[in-house]
Design a protein around this motif. Structure first.
Motif, PDB file in Angstrom:
ATOM      1  N   GLY A 315      57.618  -4.628 -14.421  1.00  0.00           N
ATOM      2  CA  GLY A 315      56.329  -4.545 -13.732  1.00  0.00           C
ATOM      3  C   GLY A 315      56.087  -5.444 -12.995  1.00  0.00           C
ATOM      4  N   VAL A 316      54.556  -6.089 -12.414  1.00  0.00           N
ATOM      5  CA  VAL A 316      54.597  -7.101 -11.642  1.00  0.00           C
ATOM      6  C   VAL A 316      54.045  -8.454 -12.493  1.00  0.00           C
ATOM      7  CG1 VAL A 316      53.161  -7.664  -9.704  1.00  0.00           C
ATOM      8  CG2 VAL A 316      54.049  -5.269  -9.999  1.00  0.00           C
ATOM      9  N   ILE A 317      54.366  -9.501 -12.147  1.00  0.00           N
ATOM     10  CA  ILE A 317      53.917 -10.720 -12.660  1.00  0.00           C
ATOM     11  C   ILE A 317      52.474 -10.986 -11.932  1.00  0.00           C
ATOM     12  CG2 ILE A 317      53.881 -13.170 -13.079  1.00  0.00           C
ATOM     13  CD1 ILE A 317      57.054 -12.775 -12.868  1.00  0.00           C
ATOM     14  N   VAL A 318      51.542 -11.167 -12.824  1.00  0.00           N
ATOM     15  CA  VAL A 318      49.898 -11.280 -12.250  1.00  0.00           C
ATOM     16  C   VAL A 318      49.358 -12.721 -12.632  1.00  0.00           C
ATOM     17  CG1 VAL A 318      49.383  -8.823 -12.337  1.00  0.00           C
ATOM     18  CG2 VAL A 318      49.066 -10.136 -14.363  1.00  0.00           C
ATOM     19  N   ASP A 319      50.110 -13.300 -13.744  1.00  0.00           N
ATOM     20  CA  ASP A 319      49.798 -14.898 -13.784  1.00  0.00           C
ATOM     21  C   ASP A 319      51.207 -15.581 -14.451  1.00  0.00           C
ATOM     22  OD1 ASP A 319      48.423 -17.113 -14.331  1.00  0.00           O
ATOM     23  OD2 ASP A 319      46.875 -16.114 -16.083  1.00  0.00           O
ATOM     24  N   ASN A 320      51.417 -16.668 -13.735  1.00  0.00           N
ATOM     25  CA  ASN A 320      52.653 -17.286 -13.896  1.00  0.00           C
ATOM     26  C   ASN A 320      52.331 -18.421 -14.952  1.00  0.00           C
ATOM     27  OD1 ASN A 320      54.652 -16.298 -12.218  1.00  0.00           O
ATOM     28  ND2 ASN A 320      53.370 -16.940 -10.454  1.00  0.00           N
ATOM     29  N   PHE A 321      53.626 -18.853 -15.504  1.00  0.00           N
ATOM     30  CA  PHE A 321      53.409 -20.069 -16.556  1.00  0.00           C
ATOM     31  C   PHE A 321      53.004 -21.451 -15.850  1.00  0.00           C
ATOM     32  CE2 PHE A 321      55.740 -23.667 -18.297  1.00  0.00           C
ATOM     33  CZ  PHE A 321      55.616 -23.525 -19.782  1.00  0.00           C
ATOM     34  N   GLY A 322      52.146 -22.296 -16.838  1.00  0.00           N
ATOM     35  CA  GLY A 322      52.254 -23.454 -16.170  1.00  0.00           C
ATOM     36  C   GLY A 322      50.621 -23.778 -16.242  1.00  0.00           C
ATOM     37  N   VAL A 323      50.068 -24.922 -15.565  1.00  0.00           N
ATOM     38  CA  VAL A 323      48.578 -25.302 -15.581  1.00  0.00           C
ATOM     39  C   VAL A 323      48.149 -24.894 -14.252  1.00  0.00           C
ATOM     40  CG1 VAL A 323      47.160 -27.335 -15.716  1.00  0.00           C
ATOM     41  CG2 VAL A 323      49.010 -27.389 -17.242  1.00  0.00           C
ATOM     42  N   LYS A 324      46.941 -24.775 -14.114  1.00  0.00           N
ATOM     43  CA  LYS A 324      46.208 -24.097 -12.867  1.00  0.00           C
ATOM     44  C   LYS A 324      44.989 -24.740 -12.867  1.00  0.00           C
ATOM     45  CE  LYS A 324      47.367 -20.135 -14.023  1.00  0.00           C
ATOM     46  NZ  LYS A 324      48.573 -20.501 -14.984  1.00  0.00           N
ATOM     47  N   THR A 325      44.369 -25.245 -11.642  1.00  0.00           N
ATOM     48  CA  THR A 325      43.196 -25.887 -11.412  1.00  0.00           C
ATOM     49  C   THR A 325      42.357 -24.906 -10.749  1.00  0.00           C
ATOM     50  OG1 THR A 325      44.199 -27.969 -11.237  1.00  0.00           O
ATOM     51  CG2 THR A 325      41.816 -27.757 -10.325  1.00  0.00           C
ATOM     52  N   ASN A 326      40.968 -24.735 -11.448  1.00  0.00           N
ATOM     53  CA  ASN A 326      40.094 -23.695 -10.804  1.00  0.00           C
ATOM     54  C   ASN A 326      39.437 -24.430  -9.622  1.00  0.00           C
ATOM     55  OD1 ASN A 326      37.298 -22.566 -10.276  1.00  0.00           O
ATOM     56  ND2 ASN A 326      37.838 -21.347 -12.166  1.00  0.00           N
ATOM     57  N   PRO A 327      39.496 -23.888  -8.392  1.00  0.00           N
ATOM     58  CA  PRO A 327      39.048 -24.611  -7.369  1.00  0.00           C
ATOM     59  C   PRO A 327      37.615 -24.971  -7.155  1.00  0.00           C
ATOM     60  CG  PRO A 327      39.771 -22.612  -6.402  1.00  0.00           C
ATOM     61  CD  PRO A 327      39.818 -22.474  -8.243  1.00  0.00           C
ATOM     62  N   VAL A 328      36.835 -23.770  -7.957  1.00  0.00           N
ATOM     63  CA  VAL A 328      35.336 -24.030  -8.072  1.00  0.00           C
ATOM     64  C   VAL A 328      34.883 -25.108  -8.921  1.00  0.00           C
ATOM     65  CG1 VAL A 328      33.265 -22.640  -8.183  1.00  0.00           C
ATOM     66  CG2 VAL A 328      35.058 -21.498  -7.056  1.00  0.00           C
ATOM     67  N   PHE A 329      35.140 -24.722 -10.027  1.00  0.00           N
ATOM     68  CA  PHE A 329      34.828 -25.740 -11.300  1.00  0.00           C
ATOM     69  C   PHE A 329      35.621 -26.798 -11.442  1.00  0.00           C
ATOM     70  CE2 PHE A 329      31.540 -22.782 -12.550  1.00  0.00           C
ATOM     71  CZ  PHE A 329      32.237 -21.409 -12.207  1.00  0.00           C
ATOM     72  N   ASN A 330      36.716 -27.019 -10.654  1.00  0.00           N
ATOM     73  CA  ASN A 330      37.580 -28.240 -10.851  1.00  0.00           C
ATOM     74  C   ASN A 330      37.966 -28.346 -12.483  1.00  0.00           C
ATOM     75  OD1 ASN A 330      38.911 -30.225  -9.919  1.00  0.00           O
ATOM     76  ND2 ASN A 330      37.611 -31.754  -9.975  1.00  0.00           N
TER      77      ASN A 330
END
Length: 432
Positions: A315-330
């Protein structure tokens, strides 16, 4: 999609450790510390106010209870007085009934005596009239005798009459003796009747006086009983109002007590959370060191896992491994695996041989399968309609279930430490 909630639920079920990135851990540490300090300050400032309000409410309730006891005491006094006055009224009513019967009886006797007296008076009058008639008849006879026999030449008229009156009296004595005796008897009977009548009237007077006295006592007792009844009702109204006030204050007091208990429980919970946070911090630090060692070893050897493994689903990867920062709420979030989008019902396959350690459902993850590859690695498959059972041995590529929805959440862990599955999976089977 926030994967930190999924990971916590999953590894709590598996009783594994929890490892988060350094930046997120620092942020959460600072946030929890700030919240804990704020709660302690709020609790310490409000505890004194709650205690003073509680003491004030308890004092008011105590005063109301004392007042209610005093009112109840006076109500009992009024009740006893009311009962005493009511009983006295009943006794007076009974006495008045008895006196009224006596009065009626004596009035009948008096009426009877009056009738008998009138009858005697009539008899005496009749007897007197007959006696006077006899005297008049004798007087006429003397006058006729005086003139007929021409006695005046021998006796003056006055002397004659004096003489003849004695004769006549002597003559009439035997004739009217029975009349006179009867008259004396009637007069004696009349005297006795008058004495009885006077006695009866005196008795009636006494009965009326006693009756009036009882009536006055009855009136006084009725007034006192009415006043006692009024006092009883007033005390009842006061007691009811005081009980309403007490119940209201008791409700408020219970709320204050519950609030105090809640705050104490919240403070205890915060302290427990702080202790858990410190403990987890130590565990995380230790896990970090272990992760570094495991990552170093995993780069050197993959044991029976090898690079280029076929993914559990294409299938298609829609969310990868690791930490992500929300640009709106930081705010930083973490995904301990990858999310692959595919068609609903697509077969899900084991990436390598191993033993099924866990089969079940978890909140936010749906059906979950955990495979122990018996080399320290674990693979996790979420949002799956399960097709295997716990303890079952599976081989590489074996179908273990079918996708429930259109997203498969897949994780790969070394012990409790998540690793990036893309380090082991052939990307040519995946898009995104």
């Amino acid at each position: 999609m926030k994967k930190n909630n999924k990971t916590e639920a999953l590894w709590e079920a598996q009783k594994k450790g929890f490892l988060c990135p350094v930046s997120l851990r620092v942020f959460l540490k600072n946030l929890i510390s700030i919240v804990f300090v704020v709660l302690i300050i709020i609790h310490s400032s409000s505890t004194g106010w709650c205690a003073s309000q509680k003491q004030e409410l308890e004092n008011k309730i105590k005063q109301i209870n004392t007042t209610i006891s005093n009112k109840q005491y006076h109500y009992n006094l009024a009740e006893r007085k009311y009962i005493a006055y009511t009983n006295t009224l009943k006794e007076l009513n009974n006495k008045l009934l008895i006196l009224q019967k006596k009065l009626n009886e004596n009035e009948k006797n008096l009426e009877k005596l009056s009738t008998e007296t009138e009858d005697l008076n009539k008899s005496i009058q009749q007897l007197t009239d007959k006696l006077n008639q006899e005297k008049a008849k004798s007087s006429r006879s003397l006058k006729a005798y005086y003139y007929f026999y021409n006695v005046e030449k021998y006796f003056p008229e006055g002397l004659y009459y004096e003489y003849m009156n004695k004769k006549i009296a002597h003559y009439l004595q035997g004739r009217i003796k029975s009349y006179m005796e009867h008259q004396v008897l009637l007069n004696e009977q009349k005297k006795e009747l008058l004495a009885k009548k006077a006695q009866q009237m005196s008795l009636i007077k006494k009965i009326n006086e006693q009756k009036n006295s009882y009536a006055q006592q009855k009136k006084t007792n009725a007034t006192l009983a009415q006043e006692a009844a009024r006092l009883k009702q007033a005390y009842i109204n006061d007691i009811v109002n005081l009980q309403r006030q007490r119940n209201y204050l008791q409700v408020v007091l219970n709320k204050v007590i519950q609030e105090e208990i809640r705050k104490q429980e919240e403070l205890r919970r915060q302290r427990e959370l702080e202790r858990e946070r410190l403990l987890k911090q130590k565990q995380l630090k230790k896990a970090e060191e272990l992760q570094k060692q495991e990552e170093a070893q995993s780069r050197m050897r993959l044991e029976n896992l090898h690079a280029g493994l076929r993914p559990p689903i294409e299938g298609v990867i829609v969310d990868n491994f690791g930490v992500k920062t929300n640009p709106v709420f930081n705010v930083q979030t973490r995904n301990d695996g990858i999310d692959i989008k595919a068609l609903n019902g697509t077969p899900v396959r084991a990436i390598a041989k191993g033993k099924v350690d866990y089969v079940g459902t978890l909140p936010g993850l749906g059906g979950v399968i955990i495979i122990n590859h018996l080399n320290g690695y674990y693979s996790i498959y979420a949002h799956v309609n399960v097709g295997v059972s716990k303890g079952q041995m599976v081989r590489e590529g074996q179908v273990i279930g079918h996708l429930n929805g259109d997203i498969l959440h897949f994780e790969l862990r070394k012990g409790s430490v998540p690793v990036n599955p893309l380090n082991f999976i052939n990307r040519r089977y995946l898009g995104g």
